[in-house]
Design an enzyme around this catalytic site. Structure first.
Site, PDB file in Angstrom:
ATOM      1  N   ASP A 199      10.454  12.043   3.793  1.00  0.00           N
ATOM      2  CA  ASP A 199      11.098  12.395   2.533  1.00  0.00           C
ATOM      3  C   ASP A 199      11.571  11.127   1.829  1.00  0.00           C
ATOM      4  O   ASP A 199      11.860  10.110   2.488  1.00  0.00           O
ATOM      5  CB  ASP A 199      12.294  13.316   2.771  1.00  0.00           C
ATOM      6  CG  ASP A 199      11.876  14.698   3.252  1.00  0.00           C
ATOM      7  OD1 ASP A 199      10.712  15.080   2.994  1.00  0.00           O
ATOM      8  OD2 ASP A 199      12.696  15.382   3.883  1.00  0.00           O
TER       9      ASP A 199
ATOM     10  N   ARG B 192      16.985  17.810   9.981  1.00  0.00           N
ATOM     11  CA  ARG B 192      18.061  18.341   9.130  1.00  0.00           C
ATOM     12  C   ARG B 192      18.423  19.776   9.514  1.00  0.00           C
ATOM     13  O   ARG B 192      19.564  20.191   9.349  1.00  0.00           O
ATOM     14  CB  ARG B 192      17.707  18.228   7.652  1.00  0.00           C
ATOM     15  CG  ARG B 192      16.382  18.787   7.227  1.00  0.00           C
ATOM     16  CD  ARG B 192      16.009  18.237   5.845  1.00  0.00           C
ATOM     17  NE  ARG B 192      14.602  18.390   5.557  1.00  0.00           N
ATOM     18  CZ  ARG B 192      14.100  19.378   4.851  1.00  0.00           C
ATOM     19  NH1 ARG B 192      14.894  20.307   4.352  1.00  0.00           N
ATOM     20  NH2 ARG B 192      12.809  19.439   4.605  1.00  0.00           N
TER      21      ARG B 192
END
Length: 330
Positions: free
Chosen positions: A40, A176
Site C-alpha cells: 500500500d 491491519r
C-alpha cells in the site's frame, strides 16, 4: 542492457508499487519488469522487482512467507483498519498496560481464520472488495486460513497507547486486520499506524536499492542516451532468476538431454539426476494445476539454469513447466 533477475527495492511511504515499477523501467531500460507483492502507498520496505525473464518466476514465489514491522495505535477504529482511514469511533485505552498488550499480541500466533478487510483487493463476484467499499456496499467475505509463523514484541508506550511488533505471516495475511482484531480483543479498538515489510522468502533489505538511486539512473540515462551504462552497484545487486525458488526441487540433465528438454520434450526419469527434493505440498498448486511437491528447477550438468519442470508419475518422466533459455543459448 540490464540482465534478467531480481532487484530489491526499499520502497518509501507515499509511493505506490506502480510508481516504483514505472521509475525502475525507465532507469534500467527494461521493457519487461514487474513487482512481487503489492505494498500500500503508506507502507514501506521490501518490494522485489522482476526484470526480463525473471517475471516468469513470480507465480512460484506466491506462497513465500512475509515479515513485517508494524506499529499499532490503540483506542481508535477506522473503516480501513489503519490510521489513514475514516475514524468510526474512539475508545479510551489508558487501562491497557504493556503486559496486557503483549499477552494479547502473542495470542495471535499460529494457524487461524481471518476475514479480509473491506478495503482490500480480494475478489468477490468478479469485483474487488475495495470497489464495493467505495460505493458504500457491505459485502461479506469468507474467512480464510492464515498462519502467523512468529511474533516478536518490540515496544509499548502506555501513555500513548502505541505499540510495535515484528510478525512473519503466510500468504494472504492482512496485518491491519490483525491490529483491528487485537483492538477488539482488548475492548478498545485499534488501527495499524505503521508498516514496513522487511523480508519475503529469501529476500531481505540487505543491499536494497532506494528509489532516489533509480531517479539518479533515470537522469543519467536521459543525459547520456546511447553511451549510458548500468552502474556496477546495480548489476551486482541483481539476484539470479533461479535463486529465490528454494521451495522447488532441483534436478540436472546431461547436455544432450538439456537440449532436448528446452525444446519442450519430456525426459525419462532415469535420465534425470535429482539433487534436491521439493519442499512444497500437493495442496499447493501453480496456475497450471501442478503441485509444488513435484516441481523442480532444472539445470544442465554444468549448473546452468534452463527452466522448471515437474515429475509426471503416470509416464515416469520430467515434463517442462517453463523454459527459460533457447536451444541456441546452450
Amino acid at each position: 542492457m540490464i540482465k534478467d533477475g531480481i532487484l530489491i527495492l526499499d520502497k518509501p511511504q507515499n509511493w505506490t508499487s506502480h510508481d516504483c515499477v514505472a521509475v525502475a523501467r525507465k532507469a534500467l531500460g527494461a521493457d519487461k519488469l514487474g513487482h512481487g507483492g503489492t505494498l500500500d502507498p503508506m507502507a514501506e520496505g521490501l518490494l522485489p522487482l522482476f526484470v526480463g525473464r525473471a517475471t516468469r518466476i513470480m507465480e512460484y514465489l506466491d506462497m513465500d512467507d512475509k515479515t513485517y514491522i508494524c506499529g499499532i495505535k490503540l483506542g481508535v477504529t477506522t473503516d480501513t483498519q489503519d490510521i489513514w482511514g475514516t475514524v468510526i469511533h474512539n475508545t479510551p485505552a489508558d487501562n491497557i498496560d504493556g503486559e496486557t498488550f503483549e499477552e494479547t499480541l502473542m495470542s495471535f500466533l499460529g494457524k487461524q481464520k481471518q476475514i479480509p478487510p473491506m478495503y482490500s483487493a480480494v475478489r468477490i463476484n468478479g469485483r474487488r472488495l475495495y470497489e464495493y467499499a467505495r460505493e458504500g456496499e457491505n459485502v461479506s467475505a469468507s474467512a480464510r486460513d492464515i498462519d502467523v509463523k512468529s511474533i516478536k514484541f518490540m515496544e509499548f508506550d502506555e501513555s500513548l497507547g502505541e505499540g510495535k511488533f515484528e510478525m512473519t505471516v503466510s500468504k494472504g495475511t492482512y496485518i491491519r486486520t490483525i491490529c483491528n482484531d487485537i483492538g477488539e480483543k482488548l475492548g478498545c479498538g485499534a488501527a495499524m499506524s505503521y508498516l514496513k515489510r522487511t523480508a519475503v522468502g529469501i529476500f531481505n533489505l540487505d543491499n536494497a536499492t532506494g528509489p532516489d538511486r533509480l531517479k539518479e539512473l533515470m537522469a543519467s540515462r536521459k543525459e547520456l542516451k546511447d553511451d549510458y551504462q548500468i552502474p556496477a552497484d546495480i548489476t551486482e545487486a541483481i539476484i539470479p532468476v533461479d535463486k529465490p525458488m528454494v521451495n522447488l526441487g532441483k534436478v540436472s540433465l546431461s547436455r544432450d538431454r538439456a537440449w532436448y528438454f528446452v525444446a519442450g520434450n519430456s525426459i525419462r526419469w532415469k535420465q534425470v539426476k535429482v539433487l534436491e527434493s521439493p519442499k512444497g505440498s500437493a495442496q499447493m498448486k501453480n496456475k497450471r494445476g501442478r503441485g509444488y511437491d513435484v516441481l523442480y528447477r532444472v539445470y544442465t550438468d554444468d549448473e546452468r539454469f534452463i527452466g522448471t519442470g515437474y515429475y509426471n508419475s503416470e509416464s515416469n518422466e520430467l515434463k517442462a513447466d517453463k523454459i527459460f533459455v533457447k536451444r541456441q543459448e546452450l
